[in-house]
Design a protein around this motif. Sequence first.
Motif, mmCIF file in Angstrom:
data_model
loop_
_atom_site.group_PDB
_atom_site.id
_atom_site.type_symbol
_atom_site.label_atom_id
_atom_site.label_comp_id
_atom_site.label_asym_id
_atom_site.label_seq_id
_atom_site.Cartn_x
_atom_site.Cartn_y
_atom_site.Cartn_z
ATOM 1 N N ASP A 101 0.880 -1.252 -0.031
ATOM 2 C CA ASP A 101 0.044 -0.036 -0.283
ATOM 3 C C ASP A 101 0.876 1.298 -0.011
ATOM 4 N N GLU A 102 1.234 1.791 -1.292
ATOM 5 C CA GLU A 102 2.082 2.939 -1.151
ATOM 6 C C GLU A 102 1.364 4.049 -0.500
ATOM 7 N N LYS A 103 0.165 4.255 -0.118
ATOM 8 C CA LYS A 103 -0.281 5.323 0.411
ATOM 9 C C LYS A 103 0.012 5.086 2.105
ATOM 10 N N SER A 104 0.181 3.962 2.423
ATOM 11 C CA SER A 104 0.871 3.967 3.875
ATOM 12 C C SER A 104 2.299 3.613 4.023
ATOM 13 N N PHE A 105 3.069 3.607 2.956
ATOM 14 C CA PHE A 105 4.681 3.502 2.954
ATOM 15 C C PHE A 105 5.295 4.290 4.096
ATOM 16 N N LYS A 106 6.172 3.714 5.181
ATOM 17 C CA LYS A 106 6.982 4.387 5.688
ATOM 18 C C LYS A 106 8.103 3.805 5.975
ATOM 19 N N VAL A 107 9.344 4.426 6.464
ATOM 20 C CA VAL A 107 10.723 3.946 6.491
ATOM 21 C C VAL A 107 10.589 2.775 7.354
ATOM 22 N N GLY A 108 11.601 1.885 6.916
ATOM 23 C CA GLY A 108 11.671 0.405 7.534
ATOM 24 C C GLY A 108 10.979 -0.613 6.832
ATOM 25 N N ASP A 109 9.765 -0.143 5.980
ATOM 26 C CA ASP A 109 8.934 -1.291 5.469
ATOM 27 C C ASP A 109 9.616 -1.828 4.628
ATOM 28 N N THR A 110 9.088 -3.380 4.554
ATOM 29 C CA THR A 110 9.660 -4.048 3.431
ATOM 30 C C THR A 110 9.087 -4.067 2.016
ATOM 31 N N VAL A 111 9.582 -3.981 1.046
ATOM 32 C CA VAL A 111 8.602 -3.679 -0.209
ATOM 33 C C VAL A 111 9.192 -4.881 -1.475
ATOM 34 N N SER A 112 8.384 -5.137 -2.298
ATOM 35 C CA SER A 112 8.881 -5.845 -3.212
ATOM 36 C C SER A 112 9.135 -4.792 -4.199
ATOM 37 N N TYR A 113 9.972 -5.076 -5.155
ATOM 38 C CA TYR A 113 10.090 -3.895 -6.259
ATOM 39 C C TYR A 113 10.672 -4.577 -7.511
ATOM 40 N N ARG A 114 10.789 -3.927 -8.534
ATOM 41 C CA ARG A 114 10.923 -4.312 -9.756
ATOM 42 C C ARG A 114 12.044 -3.486 -10.483
ATOM 43 N N VAL A 115 12.661 -4.222 -11.415
ATOM 44 C CA VAL A 115 13.924 -3.468 -12.012
ATOM 45 C C VAL A 115 13.543 -3.319 -13.441
ATOM 46 N N THR A 116 13.826 -2.217 -14.138
ATOM 47 C CA THR A 116 13.608 -2.244 -15.556
ATOM 48 C C THR A 116 14.816 -2.682 -16.494
ATOM 49 N N GLY A 117 14.779 -3.266 -17.456
ATOM 50 C CA GLY A 117 15.699 -3.629 -18.404
ATOM 51 C C GLY A 117 15.871 -5.096 -18.171
ATOM 52 N N SER A 118 17.193 -5.626 -18.357
ATOM 53 C CA SER A 118 17.409 -7.114 -18.478
ATOM 54 C C SER A 118 17.173 -7.848 -17.210
ATOM 55 N N LEU A 119 16.851 -7.177 -16.232
ATOM 56 C CA LEU A 119 16.175 -7.725 -14.915
ATOM 57 C C LEU A 119 14.997 -7.562 -14.486
ATOM 58 N N SER A 120 13.895 -7.309 -15.632
ATOM 59 C CA SER A 120 12.563 -6.810 -15.465
ATOM 60 C C SER A 120 11.606 -8.252 -15.160
#
Length: 79
Positions: A15-34
């Motif tokens: 929930d990007e509206k509730s993001f706070k420092v220390g949260d664990t997130v799943s993120y994506r990377v552009t390009g060859s690692l997408s």
Amino acid sequence: MQGMGEDCPFEFNFDEKSFKVGDTVSYRVTGSLSDWPFVGTLLEVHHDHVIISADPNDPASRMRGTRESRPVVEESEIA
């Protein structure tokens, strides 16, 4: 991983509206690692972006990502 007989060892905030420092997130990377999912910790949360670390114990591990449920990091940000 979910559906594979094992529980995921991470508890993500999608929930990007509730993001706070220390949260664990799943993120994506552009390009060859997408095609790969990544796990990171939020170091900073701003109105329009976040700063993510793949290793919060490494001060050099800092990447700028979009502020959305699964942030997107440009491949050029990966150190």
